[in-house]
Motif scaffolding. Structure first.
Motif, short mmCIF file in Angstrom:
data_model
loop_
_atom_site.label_atom_id
_atom_site.label_comp_id
_atom_site.label_asym_id
_atom_site.label_seq_id
_atom_site.Cartn_x
_atom_site.Cartn_y
_atom_site.Cartn_z
N PRO A 17 -0.50 8.59 -6.95
CA PRO A 17 -1.15 9.53 -6.05
C PRO A 17 -2.36 10.19 -6.70
O PRO A 17 -3.31 10.55 -6.04
CB PRO A 17 -0.06 10.55 -5.75
N SER A 39 -5.72 8.10 -6.26
CA SER A 39 -6.40 8.09 -4.96
C SER A 39 -7.12 9.40 -4.69
O SER A 39 -8.14 9.41 -4.01
CB SER A 39 -5.40 7.79 -3.85
N ARG A 52 0.83 -1.21 0.00
CA ARG A 52 0.00 0.00 0.00
C ARG A 52 0.86 1.26 0.00
O ARG A 52 0.58 2.22 -0.71
CB ARG A 52 -0.92 0.00 1.22
N SER A 58 1.21 3.97 -3.22
CA SER A 58 0.84 5.38 -3.05
C SER A 58 1.85 6.30 -3.73
O SER A 58 1.51 7.41 -4.11
CB SER A 58 0.73 5.72 -1.56
#
Length: 192
Positions: free
Chosen positions: A171, A174, A163, A167
């Protein structure tokens, strides 16, 4: 000299010097190209307009023949130096190594944060496996827990690392998802 006298003088010079130039070029470049080069020397003499002014046309023709060979050799040298074979390995674009180093430092920083954010027991099991190369059975025996517990903590640790690393790469994915969730729930979005 009148044009007809010049023409007659040139034809006489051609008959007198053509054999000598032909032999000269045959020795230097071979009989296949000798006739063409001989013609080129006489054409240069006519184009220069110096035929009527020169005192020794035979010497002029020999110097012109020598210069023609020098020019020809220079052209060949330039043509060879320009052509450069393409080699896949040598001429392939090279990725920027500096950017890779920066990405590596960022990835290590994020990975370290993810490991430090793990619960204490999960972190300990994860580091025992990754740093000391212990098997799940060895870890379970050392800590006095079941093999399935080690497996559970390792899966948990790997999921947390995954996770954290995803990220970095996504980015922008999300942010819109969280904005869509907050708008569906009726709450104001925190994103500008």
């Amino acid at each position: 000299m009148t044009p007809s006298e010049t023409d007659a003088a040139f034809q006489q010079l051609y008959r007198a010097e053509q054999g000598r130039l032909l032999r000269y070029f045959s020795r230097k470049v071979g009989p296949d190209e000798a006739a063409d080069l001989t013609q080129e020397v006489f054409i240069r003499l006519l184009r220069s307009g110096a035929f009527e002014r020169i005192e020794t046309p035979g010497a002029y023709l020999m110097r012109s023949a020598c210069n023609l060979l020098i020019d020809r050799a220079r052209r060949k040298m330039r043509a060879q130096s320009i052509s450069c074979p393409f080699e896949d390995g040598r001429d392939a674009p090279v990725p920027p190594e500096q950017a890779w180093r920066i990405e590596e430092v960022d990835a290590r920083r994020i990975y370290r944060r993810a490991v430090l954010a793990m619960p204490r027991r999960t972190r300990r099991i994860f580091l025992m496996h990754r740093l000391t190369d212990k098997t799940y059975c060895e870890i379970a025996e050392e800590l006095g827990i079941a093999d399935k517990s080690v497996d559970y903590h390792m899966m948990r640790a790997l999921a947390q690392c995954r996770r954290a690393m995803t990220s970095i790469n996504a980015p922008s994915r999300s942010a819109p998802a969280s904005a869509a969730k907050s708008s569906r729930s009726g709450l104001p979005s925190a994103a500008p």
